[in-house]
Design a protein around this motif. Sequence first.
Motif, PDB file in Angstrom:
ATOM      1  N   ARG A  58      46.033  47.559  44.644  1.00  0.00           N
ATOM      2  CA  ARG A  58      45.064  47.155  43.631  1.00  0.00           C
ATOM      3  C   ARG A  58      45.343  45.730  43.157  1.00  0.00           C
ATOM      4  N   VAL A  59      44.311  45.106  42.637  1.00  0.00           N
ATOM      5  CA  VAL A  59      44.480  43.767  42.045  1.00  0.00           C
ATOM      6  C   VAL A  59      43.966  43.817  40.604  1.00  0.00           C
ATOM      7  N   ARG A  60      44.425  42.876  39.808  1.00  0.00           N
ATOM      8  CA  ARG A  60      44.012  42.793  38.415  1.00  0.00           C
ATOM      9  C   ARG A  60      42.598  42.226  38.295  1.00  0.00           C
ATOM     10  N   SER A  95      33.569  41.330  39.832  1.00  0.00           N
ATOM     11  CA  SER A  95      34.951  41.661  40.242  1.00  0.00           C
ATOM     12  C   SER A  95      35.339  41.169  41.634  1.00  0.00           C
ATOM     13  N   GLY A 100      42.283  37.465  39.976  1.00  0.00           N
ATOM     14  CA  GLY A 100      43.333  38.092  39.167  1.00  0.00           C
ATOM     15  C   GLY A 100      44.320  37.114  38.557  1.00  0.00           C
ATOM     16  N   TRP A 117      42.219  47.238  36.672  1.00  0.00           N
ATOM     17  CA  TRP A 117      42.599  47.286  38.090  1.00  0.00           C
ATOM     18  C   TRP A 117      41.375  47.484  38.969  1.00  0.00           C
ATOM     19  N   ARG A 118      41.451  46.939  40.168  1.00  0.00           N
ATOM     20  CA  ARG A 118      40.420  47.196  41.181  1.00  0.00           C
ATOM     21  C   ARG A 118      41.117  47.461  42.510  1.00  0.00           C
ATOM     22  N   GLU A 119      40.764  48.566  43.158  1.00  0.00           N
ATOM     23  CA  GLU A 119      41.395  48.894  44.446  1.00  0.00           C
ATOM     24  C   GLU A 119      40.753  48.066  45.556  1.00  0.00           C
TER      25      GLU A 119
END
Length: 286
Positions: A58-60, A95, A100, A117-119
């Motif tokens: 995941r990223v911020r 997004s 991030g 978070w985003r996967e």
Amino acid sequence: MIVAVASGKGGTGKTTVSTSLALVAAEKGKVCFLDCDVEEPNAHIILKPRLSGQEAVRVRVPVIEQERCTLCGRCADVCAFHALVVLPQEVMVFSPMCHGCGGCWHLCPAGAIHPGWREIGQMEEGECGKIRFVHGRLKVGEAMSPPLIRAVKQRAQAGALNIVDAPPGTSCPVVAAVEGADFCLLVTEPTPFGLHDLELAWEMVSQLGIPCGVVVNRSDGRDEPVEEFCRTRNLPLLMRLPLDRDVARGYARGIPPIAVHPAWKGHFRELLHAISERAGLKCAKS
Ligand code: SF4
Ligand code: SF4
């Protein structure tokens, strides 16, 4: 030691070379294969690992608390990637464009942005014989592959030969895959396109200060332009694999060339030896 296997263009046989190198190296020592071609990972088709672990990467990304937002516009001003748009009544987050960096949530004067978070994909790992195997699978439509590539590379093992199968090309994902390598193998084919993209790949690897060498795949005996290129750049041409129909048929069925022609193992052992010598030289100097 980390050895990256890269190519300026797709379809040169990069995965053929990286997987064969891993299979031959595993006869003598510890090998960790890191498939960083996360948009189209396919080394597992040849190595056939037994996968035992899976992890989401995941990223911020910013999450806006609209009730606290004063619509001041500061977040959109600081975002270098245009991932935020301040509308008359709300802030919209795009997004997939967010890198991030955290600039927006650190600088929002109203404290209206929180990191969420985003996967972006999955990392899978397992074993194939003596080879530790890790690969990343980027979500379809996802553009942010470097964080997934870096996550796969973090699985590199101390004391092992870590083989990184890089994505093709010369863009950010390739840089993320090859940076930090002790040596980079550039796989090419004897065509004008192959030579053109080999030059781009060599320039990228040279800028990163990584020692490299060339492998010509599907050599048809007319490799003079590649030979000339290597000679003028003082670039070692470490191996040629001939154009071979049986190898192509085997590859289409997920069979590595060293299984089709066991005598080719000798070529890969010599390649491994040449890489060790050159990477060792670099390590000794640094
Ligand atoms: S910086 Fe904060 S308060 Fe200003 S528009 Fe963005 S979210 Fe709203
Ligand atoms: S975290 Fe960075 S890249 Fe993402 S929206 Fe905020 S400022 Fe833009």
